[in-house]
Design a protein around this motif. Structure first.
Motif, PDB file in Angstrom:
ATOM      1  N   TRP A  92      -4.178   1.888  -4.459  1.00 39.80           N
ATOM      2  CA  TRP A  92      -3.272   1.372  -3.436  1.00 39.80           C
ATOM      3  C   TRP A  92      -3.984   0.452  -2.461  1.00 39.80           C
ATOM      4  O   TRP A  92      -3.374  -0.487  -1.923  1.00 39.80           O
ATOM      5  CB  TRP A  92      -2.590   2.520  -2.704  1.00 39.80           C
ATOM      6  N   ARG A  93      -5.274   0.677  -2.235  1.00 35.66           N
ATOM      7  CA  ARG A  93      -6.036  -0.262  -1.398  1.00 35.66           C
ATOM      8  C   ARG A  93      -6.119  -1.623  -2.089  1.00 35.66           C
ATOM      9  O   ARG A  93      -5.910  -2.672  -1.462  1.00 35.66           O
ATOM     10  CB  ARG A  93      -7.438   0.280  -1.148  1.00 35.66           C
ATOM     11  N   TYR A  95      -4.022  -2.740  -4.317  1.00 38.62           N
ATOM     12  CA  TYR A  95      -2.660  -3.309  -4.365  1.00 38.62           C
ATOM     13  C   TYR A  95      -2.334  -4.037  -3.063  1.00 38.62           C
ATOM     14  O   TYR A  95      -1.847  -5.175  -3.082  1.00 38.62           O
ATOM     15  CB  TYR A  95      -1.652  -2.193  -4.620  1.00 38.62           C
ATOM     16  N   ARG A  96      -2.602  -3.387  -1.941  1.00 40.55           N
ATOM     17  CA  ARG A  96      -2.291  -3.992  -0.643  1.00 40.55           C
ATOM     18  C   ARG A  96      -3.162  -5.216  -0.377  1.00 40.55           C
ATOM     19  O   ARG A  96      -2.673  -6.258   0.078  1.00 40.55           O
ATOM     20  CB  ARG A  96      -2.493  -2.966   0.481  1.00 40.55           C
ATOM     21  N   THR A  97      -4.446  -5.086  -0.674  1.00 42.30           N
ATOM     22  CA  THR A  97      -5.384  -6.159  -0.357  1.00 42.30           C
ATOM     23  C   THR A  97      -5.144  -7.407  -1.207  1.00 42.30           C
ATOM     24  O   THR A  97      -5.219  -8.538  -0.712  1.00 42.30           O
ATOM     25  CB  THR A  97      -6.830  -5.673  -0.567  1.00 42.30           C
ATOM     26  N   PHE A  99      -2.352  -8.211  -3.077  1.00 41.37           N
ATOM     27  CA  PHE A  99      -0.964  -8.526  -3.435  1.00 41.37           C
ATOM     28  C   PHE A  99      -0.651 -10.020  -3.276  1.00 41.37           C
ATOM     29  O   PHE A  99      -0.172 -10.670  -4.208  1.00 41.37           O
ATOM     30  CB  PHE A  99      -0.008  -7.691  -2.574  1.00 41.37           C
TER      31      PHE A  99
END
Length: 229
Positions: A92-93, A95-97, A99
């Motif tokens: 998820w880190r 994914y957020r970073t 995206f």
């Protein structure tokens, strides 16, 4: 006390623990990758395999870019110590970073490949020379390999989008083993989809992502030495 510390260290870093650590990370990443591509996978499975649906297939593939980037990031963070694993947080880190940067590369790539695919699908109706089809195939192959290398770079390094594009183009010939590896994985993915279904490909997603990461190692090593300070 020293014996206890030694036993804990051996438990965390022994051969069996290393195997268990990578298997655990692959399973968790696979589940999260499936969750990430699910919004596109479900409608893709419902579409008829007809050339007229090529643009819809491209839309279904939009969620794949950020999810694959997050999977690459999470697998790159792998540590052999089974007592120090948190693949979900890594995914998820990533994914957020990544995206925004991923979509800036992924969307133009999908758009270009869609145009090529539509032209090839209706090639006979267009009445253009055969060499034009060969050229379109070569363009699609080059774009796919470039896209795969660009995805790895933007997933693992914090470069600007235009710098990622330039580096990906530079390493197409600089590290031919990486380019051939990306091409081979693309052929495997396309063959799996053609002869089975998108669902089968999705279930092997984390393994294919790990192979993409490993085959890109010559490129990422060179980038770390020459472009990262």
């Amino acid at each position: 006390m020293n014996d206890l510390v030694a036993a804990q260290r051996q438990f965390g870093t022994g051969p069996l623990s290393r195997v268990a650590a990578i298997v655990y990370r692959l399973i968790v990443v696979e589940l999260l990758l499936l969750a990430g591509v699910l919004p596109g996978l479900v409608p893709a499975l419902l579409l008829a395999r007809d050339p007229s649906n090529i643009p819809l297939y491209a839309l279904c593939a939009v969620p794949l870019g950020p999810a694959l980037s997050a999977a690459l990031y999470a697998l790159a963070q792998h540590r052999p110590d089974i007592t120090d694993l948190n693949p979900a947080a890594d995914f998820w880190r990533g994914y957020r970073t990544n995206f925004g940067g991923t979509l800036r590369l992924w969307l133009p790539l999908l758009a270009g490949l869609t145009v090529v695919a539509v032209n090839l699908a209706y090639f006979d109706a267009a009445g253009v020379p055969t060499w034009w089809a060969v050229l379109l195939v070569l363009i699609a192959v080059a774009a796919t390999v470039w896209g795969g290398t660009a995805l790895v770079i933007t997933s693992l390094f914090a470069f600007r989008t235009r710098d990622v594009a330039r580096l990906a183009a530079h390493f197409l010939t600089r590290t031919p083993s990486t380019s051939l590896g990306v091409l081979a994985l693309t052929v495997v993915a396309a063959g799996t989809t053609a002869y089975t279904s998108e669902a089968v490909l999705a279930l092997a997603g984390s393994v294919l992502t790990l192979l993409l990461l490993r085959t890109s190692r010559p490129m990422t090593t060179a980038i770390e030495k020459e472009f990262v300070r």
